[in-house]
Design a protein around this motif. Structure first.
Motif, PDB file in Angstrom:
ATOM      1  N   PRO A  85      36.852  45.643  31.953  1.00 32.91           N
ATOM      2  CA  PRO A  85      37.600  44.560  31.317  1.00 32.91           C
ATOM      3  C   PRO A  85      38.623  43.924  32.255  1.00 32.91           C
ATOM      4  O   PRO A  85      39.197  44.602  33.126  1.00 32.91           O
ATOM      5  N   ILE A  86      38.860  42.642  32.077  1.00 32.98           N
ATOM      6  CA  ILE A  86      39.783  41.905  32.938  1.00 32.98           C
ATOM      7  C   ILE A  86      41.119  42.631  33.045  1.00 32.98           C
ATOM      8  O   ILE A  86      41.650  42.820  34.149  1.00 32.98           O
ATOM      9  N   LEU A 126      33.741  34.303  21.847  1.00 34.55           N
ATOM     10  CA  LEU A 126      33.444  34.321  20.411  1.00 34.55           C
ATOM     11  C   LEU A 126      33.184  35.742  19.921  1.00 34.55           C
ATOM     12  O   LEU A 126      33.401  36.056  18.747  1.00 34.55           O
ATOM     13  N   ASP A 127      32.687  36.606  20.795  1.00 28.04           N
ATOM     14  CA  ASP A 127      32.305  37.959  20.408  1.00 28.04           C
ATOM     15  C   ASP A 127      33.279  39.024  20.881  1.00 28.04           C
ATOM     16  O   ASP A 127      33.256  40.141  20.372  1.00 28.04           O
ATOM     17  N   LEU A 128      34.103  38.702  21.848  1.00 29.33           N
ATOM     18  CA  LEU A 128      34.992  39.686  22.451  1.00 29.33           C
ATOM     19  C   LEU A 128      36.254  38.978  22.924  1.00 29.33           C
ATOM     20  O   LEU A 128      36.160  37.896  23.522  1.00 29.33           O
ATOM     21  N   PRO A 129      37.442  39.541  22.644  1.00 29.50           N
ATOM     22  CA  PRO A 129      38.663  38.912  23.171  1.00 29.50           C
ATOM     23  C   PRO A 129      38.578  38.737  24.682  1.00 29.50           C
ATOM     24  O   PRO A 129      38.127  39.645  25.398  1.00 29.50           O
ATOM     25  N   LYS A 130      38.990  37.586  25.149  1.00 30.36           N
ATOM     26  CA  LYS A 130      38.878  37.275  26.576  1.00 30.36           C
ATOM     27  C   LYS A 130      39.447  38.359  27.484  1.00 30.36           C
ATOM     28  O   LYS A 130      38.832  38.682  28.515  1.00 30.36           O
ATOM     29  N   PRO A 131      40.605  38.980  27.176  1.00 34.26           N
ATOM     30  CA  PRO A 131      41.141  40.014  28.085  1.00 34.26           C
ATOM     31  C   PRO A 131      40.226  41.224  28.246  1.00 34.26           C
ATOM     32  O   PRO A 131      40.375  41.976  29.213  1.00 34.26           O
ATOM     33  N   LEU A 132      39.288  41.423  27.307  1.00 36.08           N
ATOM     34  CA  LEU A 132      38.385  42.566  27.388  1.00 36.08           C
ATOM     35  C   LEU A 132      37.039  42.209  28.004  1.00 36.08           C
ATOM     36  O   LEU A 132      36.165  43.071  28.112  1.00 36.08           O
ATOM     37  N   PHE A 133      36.866  40.964  28.428  1.00 39.95           N
ATOM     38  CA  PHE A 133      35.591  40.574  29.025  1.00 39.95           C
ATOM     39  C   PHE A 133      35.406  41.317  30.349  1.00 39.95           C
ATOM     40  O   PHE A 133      36.313  41.359  31.185  1.00 39.95           O
ATOM     41  N   PRO A 134      34.228  41.909  30.564  1.00 37.35           N
ATOM     42  CA  PRO A 134      34.038  42.713  31.783  1.00 37.35           C
ATOM     43  C   PRO A 134      33.786  41.859  33.026  1.00 37.35           C
ATOM     44  O   PRO A 134      32.890  41.023  33.053  1.00 37.35           O
ATOM     45  N   SER A 185      38.056  29.669  32.725  1.00 42.31           N
ATOM     46  CA  SER A 185      36.773  29.320  32.108  1.00 42.31           C
ATOM     47  C   SER A 185      35.774  30.443  32.348  1.00 42.31           C
ATOM     48  O   SER A 185      35.985  31.335  33.170  1.00 42.31           O
ATOM     49  N   ALA A 186      34.665  30.374  31.631  1.00 43.52           N
ATOM     50  CA  ALA A 186      33.617  31.369  31.842  1.00 43.52           C
ATOM     51  C   ALA A 186      33.077  31.299  33.264  1.00 43.52           C
ATOM     52  O   ALA A 186      32.754  32.326  33.871  1.00 43.52           O
ATOM     53  N   GLY A 187      33.015  30.105  33.834  1.00 43.72           N
ATOM     54  CA  GLY A 187      32.542  29.970  35.202  1.00 43.72           C
ATOM     55  C   GLY A 187      33.438  30.669  36.203  1.00 43.72           C
ATOM     56  O   GLY A 187      32.961  31.222  37.206  1.00 43.72           O
ATOM     57  N   SER A 188      34.738  30.678  35.951  1.00 42.17           N
ATOM     58  CA  SER A 188      35.662  31.333  36.878  1.00 42.17           C
ATOM     59  C   SER A 188      35.496  32.849  36.873  1.00 42.17           C
ATOM     60  O   SER A 188      35.932  33.530  37.802  1.00 42.17           O
ATOM     61  N   ALA A 189      34.858  33.391  35.824  1.00 47.96           N
ATOM     62  CA  ALA A 189      34.601  34.839  35.799  1.00 47.96           C
ATOM     63  C   ALA A 189      33.622  35.237  36.898  1.00 47.96           C
ATOM     64  O   ALA A 189      33.699  36.351  37.430  1.00 47.96           O
ATOM     65  N   ILE A 190      32.689  34.348  37.253  1.00 46.70           N
ATOM     66  CA  ILE A 190      31.751  34.633  38.340  1.00 46.70           C
ATOM     67  C   ILE A 190      32.499  34.760  39.667  1.00 46.70           C
ATOM     68  O   ILE A 190      32.233  35.658  40.480  1.00 46.70           O
ATOM     69  N   ASP A 205      38.629  46.794  16.510  1.00 47.06           N
ATOM     70  CA  ASP A 205      38.090  48.081  16.972  1.00 47.06           C
ATOM     71  C   ASP A 205      37.919  48.091  18.487  1.00 47.06           C
ATOM     72  O   ASP A 205      38.133  49.118  19.133  1.00 47.06           O
ATOM     73  N   ALA A 206      37.523  46.936  19.047  1.00 48.27           N
ATOM     74  CA  ALA A 206      37.336  46.862  20.498  1.00 48.27           C
ATOM     75  C   ALA A 206      38.644  47.124  21.230  1.00 48.27           C
ATOM     76  O   ALA A 206      38.681  47.850  22.237  1.00 48.27           O
ATOM     77  N   PHE A 207      39.739  46.551  20.710  1.00 47.00           N
ATOM     78  CA  PHE A 207      41.049  46.779  21.325  1.00 47.00           C
ATOM     79  C   PHE A 207      41.466  48.241  21.198  1.00 47.00           C
ATOM     80  O   PHE A 207      41.943  48.859  22.157  1.00 47.00           O
ATOM     81  N   LYS A 208      41.293  48.799  20.011  1.00 45.24           N
ATOM     82  CA  LYS A 208      41.705  50.183  19.798  1.00 45.24           C
ATOM     83  C   LYS A 208      40.918  51.134  20.695  1.00 45.24           C
ATOM     84  O   LYS A 208      41.489  52.062  21.281  1.00 45.24           O
ATOM     85  N   THR A 209      39.620  50.889  20.816  1.00 41.45           N
ATOM     86  CA  THR A 209      38.791  51.736  21.674  1.00 41.45           C
ATOM     87  C   THR A 209      39.218  51.619  23.133  1.00 41.45           C
ATOM     88  O   THR A 209      39.332  52.624  23.849  1.00 41.45           O
ATOM     89  N   PHE A 210      39.468  50.377  23.576  1.00 36.49           N
ATOM     90  CA  PHE A 210      39.886  50.181  24.967  1.00 36.49           C
ATOM     91  C   PHE A 210      41.209  50.878  25.252  1.00 36.49           C
ATOM     92  O   PHE A 210      41.355  51.563  26.274  1.00 36.49           O
ATOM     93  N   LEU A 211      42.194  50.712  24.359  1.00 39.94           N
ATOM     94  CA  LEU A 211      43.507  51.328  24.583  1.00 39.94           C
ATOM     95  C   LEU A 211      43.396  52.841  24.620  1.00 39.94           C
ATOM     96  O   LEU A 211      44.036  53.506  25.459  1.00 39.94           O
TER      97      LEU A 211
END
Length: 421
Positions: free
Chosen positions: A35-36, A22-30, A250-255, A63-69
């Protein structure tokens, strides 16, 4: 010259990753501190002759995408661009839409990678494998899965001598093979001829059938539309890997992905792993701590823990198999197990936040992470990791067990097996 394309999807995808997406695109989740998709980019950067990386999806360029790129281009000294689809075009439709950009510079071949996989990407080995087969249109990365779990993936039957794919079915209804598609491919440019054939067929169906779904003429999928037509004609081959691979659905698979990438750091980035010592917190197993985090020397971290930027961890805190995101505060003697603590969240003193892990069954050979269902058949929340969204506050001396907390919540008491809306 080689190129790489990372398919990142869009906001309509990744709904199982909420509330974190909800707060960050999934590909940028750390995951493991980064980031992934940075793990994909790092793997691509190591491939000799790879000159450009393209991200294709239908996220708005935030902005998050632009900063990451911008940061990624500076760090890896390679061209990285984001190409935005006008709608969801499918795994092959996006490639075809941007075919001129992909083919500019006449690349010998190009990688296509799904953003929601984690792996010790054997990309250089795939290039060597592909070059040994001059007539191949595609080399697909594959791996073994258990007989039951294989039904949840694309399954393929190979010629064990030549590794040619003889048959491919996406998520079959009955058992086909235990070799599954890993979502990492190496294509030759003649792929676009095959996509053009499917695109033309969709155009004909649209003109002849009024019931054909609006907009679906542009949606073309590699798994359903392209791979089956390449099989049995010496066009599609499989490179099987024994290295780790998992999906991040899923969020659980990030662990689980966090654990895999932290273990990989021993080989690729040992400097990223924290070490204990005098005046330092106690470290058990693999732990990543951002340099800006403040961790009390009496805290105990690990195994498989990631601590984000500007996190504060108080005296006596215990954290295990968890991800603590930027700006969070873990107060004195609190305990975090199998959980994700969201950005700028606060966990009070002597509080316990605990989830239930969903690891692959160690007694089943080649078992993969089971995505599972959020709810049971009777409507109850299944036990899973605990997730705290952004800016959640948990008071002192409470227990939050197997729960999902949406952003900006102040919890007044303990919760168990609940979704706090």
């Amino acid at each position: 010259m080689l190129k790489a394309i990372i398919l990142i999807g869009g906001p309509l995808k990744g709904t199982r990753f909420r509330p974190l997406s909800l707060d960050l695109p999934k590909p940028l989740f750390p995951v493991a501190g980064f980031p992934i998709i940075q793990h994909h980019i790092e793997a691509c950067h190591k491939v000799e002759g790879l000159k450009e990386i393209l991200l294709i999806g239908f996220y708005q360029p935030s902005d998050a995408f632009k900063t990451f790129l911008s940061r990624a281009q500076q760090e890896f000294r390679i061209s990285i661009r984001y190409l935005q689809e006008y709608t969801a075009l499918g795994t092959a439709g996006g490639l075809y839409h941007f075919r001129d950009v992909i083919q500019s510079g006449n690349p010998e071949c190009f990688f296509v990678m799904n953003a929601d996989v984690c792996s010790d990407f054997p990309l250089s080995e795939m290039v060597a494998f592909h070059r040994e087969r001059p007539h191949a249109c595609c080399t697909m990365m594959g791996t073994e899965a258990s007989r039951e779990q294989a039904l949840n993936y694309g399954c393929l039957v190979e010629n064990t001598d030549t590794h040619e794919v003889l048959h491919y079915v996406e998520k079959p209804g009955t058992f086909v093979s235990s070799i599954i598609n890993c979502g990492v491919y190496l294509f030759s440019p003649d792929l676009f001829n095959h996509i053009a054939t499917v695109f033309a067929r969709h155009q004909e169906e649209l003109s002849s059938d009024d019931s054909f779904a609006l907009g679906s003429k542009d949606s073309i999928r590699l798994e359903q539309d392209i791979f089956p037509m390449l099989t049995g004609d010496s066009k599609l081959f499989v490179y099987k890997t024994q290295k780790f691979w998992s999906q991040i659905k899923s969020a659980g698979s990030a662990i689980y992905a966090n654990r895999l990438y932290l273990a990989l750091y021993h080989k690729t980035h040992p400097d990223r792993l924290a070490h204990g010592g005098e005046g330092m917190p106690s470290i058990t197993g693999d732990v990543y701590i951002h340099p800006s985090a403040t961790v009390d020397s009496t805290a105990v971290l690990g195994p498989n823990v990631t601590i984000g930027a500007n996190v504060t961890i108080g005296p006596g805190a215990r954290i295990r198999e968890s991800i603590v995101l930027d700006g969070a505060s873990i107060q004195d003697h609190s305990c975090i197990l199998h959980s994700i603590v969201g950005w700028n969240s606060t966990v009070g003193a002597w509080t316990r936040v605990e989830g239930t892990p969903s690891d692959p069954n160690p007694n089943i050979p080649f078992a993969k992470l089971d995505p599972g269902q959020l709810f049971s058949d009777d409507g109850r929340l299944n036990p899973s990791i605990t997730i705290l969204g952004r800016n959640v506050t948990i008071p002192s001396e409470v227990i939050v067990l197997n729960s999902i907390v949406l952003p900006h919540k102040d919890l007044p008491h303990s919760y168990k097996n609940q979704i706090i809306l």
